[in-house]
Design an enzyme around this catalytic site. Structure first.
Site, PDB file in Angstrom:
ATOM      1  N   GLN A 202       0.814  -1.204   0.000  1.00 40.81           N
ATOM      2  CA  GLN A 202       0.000   0.000   0.000  1.00 40.81           C
ATOM      3  C   GLN A 202       0.857   1.267   0.000  1.00 40.81           C
ATOM      4  OE1 GLN A 202      -2.657  -2.170   3.262  1.00 40.81           O
ATOM      5  NE2 GLN A 202      -3.316  -0.058   3.022  1.00 40.81           N
ATOM      6  N   PHE A 233      -5.983  -3.916   3.478  1.00 36.73           N
ATOM      7  CA  PHE A 233      -6.639  -3.650   4.765  1.00 36.73           C
ATOM      8  C   PHE A 233      -5.692  -3.061   5.814  1.00 36.73           C
ATOM      9  CE2 PHE A 233      -8.701  -7.508   2.913  1.00 36.73           C
ATOM     10  CZ  PHE A 233      -9.821  -6.870   2.428  1.00 36.73           C
ATOM     11  N   GLU A 237       0.569  -1.686   4.526  1.00 37.60           N
ATOM     12  CA  GLU A 237       0.976  -0.278   4.553  1.00 37.60           C
ATOM     13  C   GLU A 237       2.444  -0.150   4.922  1.00 37.60           C
ATOM     14  OE1 GLU A 237      -0.141   3.989   6.679  1.00 37.60           O
ATOM     15  OE2 GLU A 237      -1.556   2.343   6.764  1.00 37.60           O
ATOM     16  N   ARG A 315      -5.480   7.957  16.992  1.00 40.45           N
ATOM     17  CA  ARG A 315      -6.820   7.898  16.386  1.00 40.45           C
ATOM     18  C   ARG A 315      -7.810   7.228  17.331  1.00 40.45           C
ATOM     19  NH1 ARG A 315      -9.425   8.612  11.293  1.00 40.45           N
ATOM     20  NH2 ARG A 315      -7.526   9.310  10.259  1.00 40.45           N
ATOM     21  N   ARG A 347      -7.825  -1.545   8.715  1.00 44.03           N
ATOM     22  CA  ARG A 347      -8.988  -0.754   8.334  1.00 44.03           C
ATOM     23  C   ARG A 347      -9.682  -0.123   9.553  1.00 44.03           C
ATOM     24  NH1 ARG A 347     -13.252  -3.418   4.116  1.00 44.03           N
ATOM     25  NH2 ARG A 347     -14.197  -1.494   3.289  1.00 44.03           N
ATOM     26  N   GLU A 718     -12.950   3.134   5.490  1.00 44.88           N
ATOM     27  CA  GLU A 718     -12.904   2.721   6.888  1.00 44.88           C
ATOM     28  C   GLU A 718     -14.194   2.918   7.690  1.00 44.88           C
ATOM     29  OE1 GLU A 718      -8.314   3.365   8.130  1.00 44.88           O
ATOM     30  OE2 GLU A 718      -9.394   5.154   7.535  1.00 44.88           O
TER      31      GLU A 718
END
Length: 782
Positions: A202, A233, A237, A315, A347, A718
């Site tokens: 990703q 997902f 990354e 987050r 995700r 997401e």
């Protein structure tokens, strides 16, 4: 609402759908191999925490087919790298910190020979105490990053003032990404030190940078390409790096192409998951259920290194309010270090974990007061004009949660079904139903401000066809399709004339990861900027060539119109423009406006806008076995003005079911040695089509994005996932009903059959338990 655009807002098939269903879609492992290709495998640690006292690889080196073996001593550049800080060794450096950590890598003439060879290593360890449990890590103050806290108001005063107060805690497990295409990288050495890498990732730019650091070469000698992934997902990354970097090192050492394709078991053992977590909470509230103060201690299990845990934990903090205004709060985020795989993006990226915390509290309040949870939720919603400042000091300006939830309450027939569920439960002793309606407010943007930028490169060819390259990666979510729709709309041509090419670091450099639900927002805007540059040059040419005003030039219906002076087919027009030396290509760049965020205080405006959504779930449980089934789901989703309603619908449905898997079935289990035992499809169960409800209703809420997003659309990736919390809380509602709603259920996630039975015992609603007790009493009395 019917789209006012020709291409954007209309249903178009996924650009690779015909290739997917026919088996002709080319993934990294399908690329025709260069002559002399070698195949890599890792030697993995069999300890969770230990010093390596002996690593004898002589038998590995002499094994059939082995061409090269590398350890950390063979790294020509940086031996430690990482997404946020350089705390991960390329290969184990005298110390192993989780069971499954790569200690060395092998390149052989076949996969089978490489995998057989790594088993021949002679390894001896000096065992150290492993920290495997997040609570133990928190108690020992074992952290990968310092704790973070945000607070406001007189916490102790408000908690003590009540009038109601209670404390609690719960645990929620992690989740394996379980992409259908596993981790794979194919490194091909070129001339003068060049390295071409094909990777399922990703984040091609991050792979480029990490290879650059490890090989000690400048970035311009390394090219990373990704045409598509079979799912990501978040698992691709950052954590593609171990496969990309080691394939590149082996290719450099041997001078031959090297492919590392992880076996599914090895993939599970090596790579990180969604962060599992434990939350302790203390809440005060009024007689009708309005929260007056809430205190959270969030223990996030990060694994052995930082990876992206700081941003994930941030987050979680940012979403601990969900759709609710918190006047007095104290949120402590602990980024706990454990001797397990380094947990990573998944995700939702911490958002679902934060939302679950506050929703658990809301459910507890409703249960203790004997009120419907939906009424408690509505009472605590952010206000339309006041009570609209988040704990991180961002003003909520686009709030539609009131209207959206009211609409879903009606369309899902929530109140009527609540009565039906209560009637069913009163008439059934073993089977119990549960119902829950959960809202979601999800912030869109990378919380690290610098990542909110993107580039694109658009080429118009003289036959009228168009090629767009952008920094995003396609992992099945339809990003390439949407960007192509944007380009087609801007140029006024049919979608069939536009093609998206593979993501390539040599075409669009310094890209951000395709993550945080920003793929279309960022790359669609960048492509739009590039096309508008091309159009501006073409409009000036048309005005000069055909004798009209540039403002009169329009690109519509595969033609270029110049007022009433000319209407020329697009292909013919660009041929004329090229003959007159007008540029037919351009680059575009976009940076998200308005956002800012202080990483020290966790305050600012980390999000450009919010997505709002809600889901109503109805479940049925068997109190004898603990089994559960989702029988109906209703979802209302604020997609702004969808660019492709069909693709977006698939994202909502898929995200919801994936979230349901996390919360009900997907259980990661490590033994007391720190070995992950659920490391294959035989022991780790993801949802299948049979787990989808018989009634699955998804609708889009009519709403423009008030911000200047690409065609006023909103993100899709997401926000649908945490909607599955409605399923978890519907199960908890059924458990509550089984105990005649006398006690608040104690229920962790995932809500497996065993977990449900334990929850039933906590409220005295488990017939199997009562039957067992009766048998024991009878046996005692002969």
């Amino acid at each position: 609402m019917k789209s006012k655009y020709r291409t954007v807002g209309t249903v178009a098939p996924h650009e690779s759908a015909h290739l997917h269903v026919s088996g002709r879609a080319q993934y990294t492992d399908d690329i025709p191999e260069w002559q002399g290709t070698l195949y890599g495998a890792f030697g993995l640690s069999e300890r969770a925490h230990a010093r390596i006292t002996k690593l004898d690889l002589s038998k590995v080196r002499s094994a059939p087919g082995v061409v090269a073996v590398i350890t950390v001593e063979d790294v020509p550049g940086d031996k430690y790298i990482g997404a946020a800080k350089a705390d991960e060794p390329v290969l184990a450096d005298g110390l192993v910190e989780y069971y499954g950590q790569p200690m060395f890598a092998v390149a052989a003439t076949s996969y089978d020979l490489a995998r057989r060879a790594v088993k021949l290593a002679e390894v001896e360890y000096e065992d150290l105490h492993p920290v495997l449990d997040v609570q133990e890590g928190a108690e020992k103050e074992s952290y990968v990053l310092p704790p973070v806290r945000i607070a406001q108001g007189d916490m102790e005063g408000k908690l003590n003032a009540g009038p109601h107060r209670h404390q609690g805690s719960f645990y929620c497990g992690g989740q394996e990404q379980f992409y259908l295409e596993g981790q794979v990288s194919y490194a091909v050495p070129g001339e003068d030190g060049e390295m071409q890498l094909f990777a399922s990732t990703q984040h091609p730019t991050e792979m480029q940078l990490m290879i650059s650091h490890v090989l000690h070469q400048p970035s311009h000698t390394i090219k990373v390409q990704c045409r598509r992934m079979g799912g990501g997902f978040g698992g691709k990354e950052t954590q593609s790096w171990q496969f990309a970097v080691n394939a590149a090192m082996l290719a450099q050492k041997t001078g031959r192409p090297v492919k590392i394709r992880a076996d599914r078991d090895d993939d599970f053992m090596i790579t990180g998951k969604r962060h599992d977590f434990r939350v302790e909470y203390d809440v005060a509230y009024t007689d009708d259920g309005q929260i007056t103060a809430v205190k959270f201690v969030q223990q996030l299990r990060c694994g052995y290194s930082a990876d992206l845990s700081g941003a994930v934990a941030d987050r979680q903090v940012f979403h601990s309010d969900n759709a609710y205004y918190l006047d007095t709060f104290d949120i402590l985020s602990l980024r706990v270090k454990t001797n397990s795989q380094s947990n990573t993006a998944f995700r939702g990226f911490g958002g679902p974990q934060g939302i679950m915390a506050i929703e658990y509290v809301i459910e507890d309040i409703a249960a203790k007061l004997g009120r419907d949870p939906l009424d408690v939720r509505k009472l605590n919603f952010y206000g339309r004009t006041d009570r609209n400042i988040t704990p991180y000091q961002m003003k909520v300006e686009d709030n539609v949660i009131h209207e959206l939830v009211d609409q879903l309450e009606k369309t899902s027939q929530y109140r009527e079904r609540r009565k039906e569920v209560d009637t069913f439960n009163a008439n059934n002793r073993v089977l119990k139903k549960g119902l829950s309606l959960v809202p979601v407010k999800f912030g869109i943007s990378f919380t690290l401000t610098q990542l909110n930028q993107a580039g694109a490169l658009v080429h118009v060819y003289t036959d009228g066809s168009v090629l767009v390259n952008h920094g995003g990666t396609e992992m099945g979510q339809g990003l390439n399709t949407k960007v192509a729709q944007v380009v087609a709309e801007e140029l006024g041509v049919d979608l069939k004339h536009v093609r998206s090419s593979a993501t390539d670091t040599s075409k669009v450099p310094n890209t951000s990861a395709t993550a945080a639900s920003t793929g279309t927002d960022l790359n669609g805007k960048a492509a739009q900027v590039a096309v508008r540059k091309i159009k501006a040059a073409l409009a000036d040419f048309a005005a000069d060539h055909y004798g009209c005003d540039a403002a009169e030039v329009a690109f519509v219906d595969n033609h270029v119109e110049c007022g009433d002076k000319a209407r020329v087919p697009f292909a013919k027009f660009v041929q004329t423009a090229h003959a007159n030396r007008i540029p037919l290509w351009s680059s575009g760049f976009y940076r998200t406006p308005k956002i800012h965020y202080d990483t020290e205080t966790l305050t600012g405006r980390p999000f450009y806008y919010f997505v709002y959504a809600a889901a109503c779930a109805e479940v049925i449980i068997d109190t004898l076995t603990g089994e559960n089934r989702l029988v109906r789901a209703d979802i209302l989703y604020d997609a702004g003005r969808p660019i492709n309603p069909a693709v977006d619908l698939g994202q909502v449905e898929g995200g919801f079911i994936q979230g349901m898997g996390w919360l009900t079935a997907e259980e990661l289990w490590w033994n007391d040695k720190g070995r992950l035992m659920t490391h294959a499809p035989s022991t780790y169960k993801i949802p299948s089509v049979s787990d989808c409800p018989a009634q699955f209703n998804v609708a889009f809420f009519e709403n423009n994005n008030r911000e200047d997003s690409i065609y006023q659309s909103k993100a899709m990736g997401e926000p649908p996932l945490p909607l599955a919390l409605s399923v978890f809380f519907a199960i908890r509602d059924a458990v509550h009903a089984a105990g005649d709603r006398k006690a608040v259920p104690l229920m962790d996630a995932p809500a497996t059959a065993e977990c449900v039975l334990k929850a039933l015992e906590s409220v005295g609603g488990c017939p199997a338990s009562k039957l067992g007790q009766a048998v024991e009493v009878a046996a005692d009395h002969g």
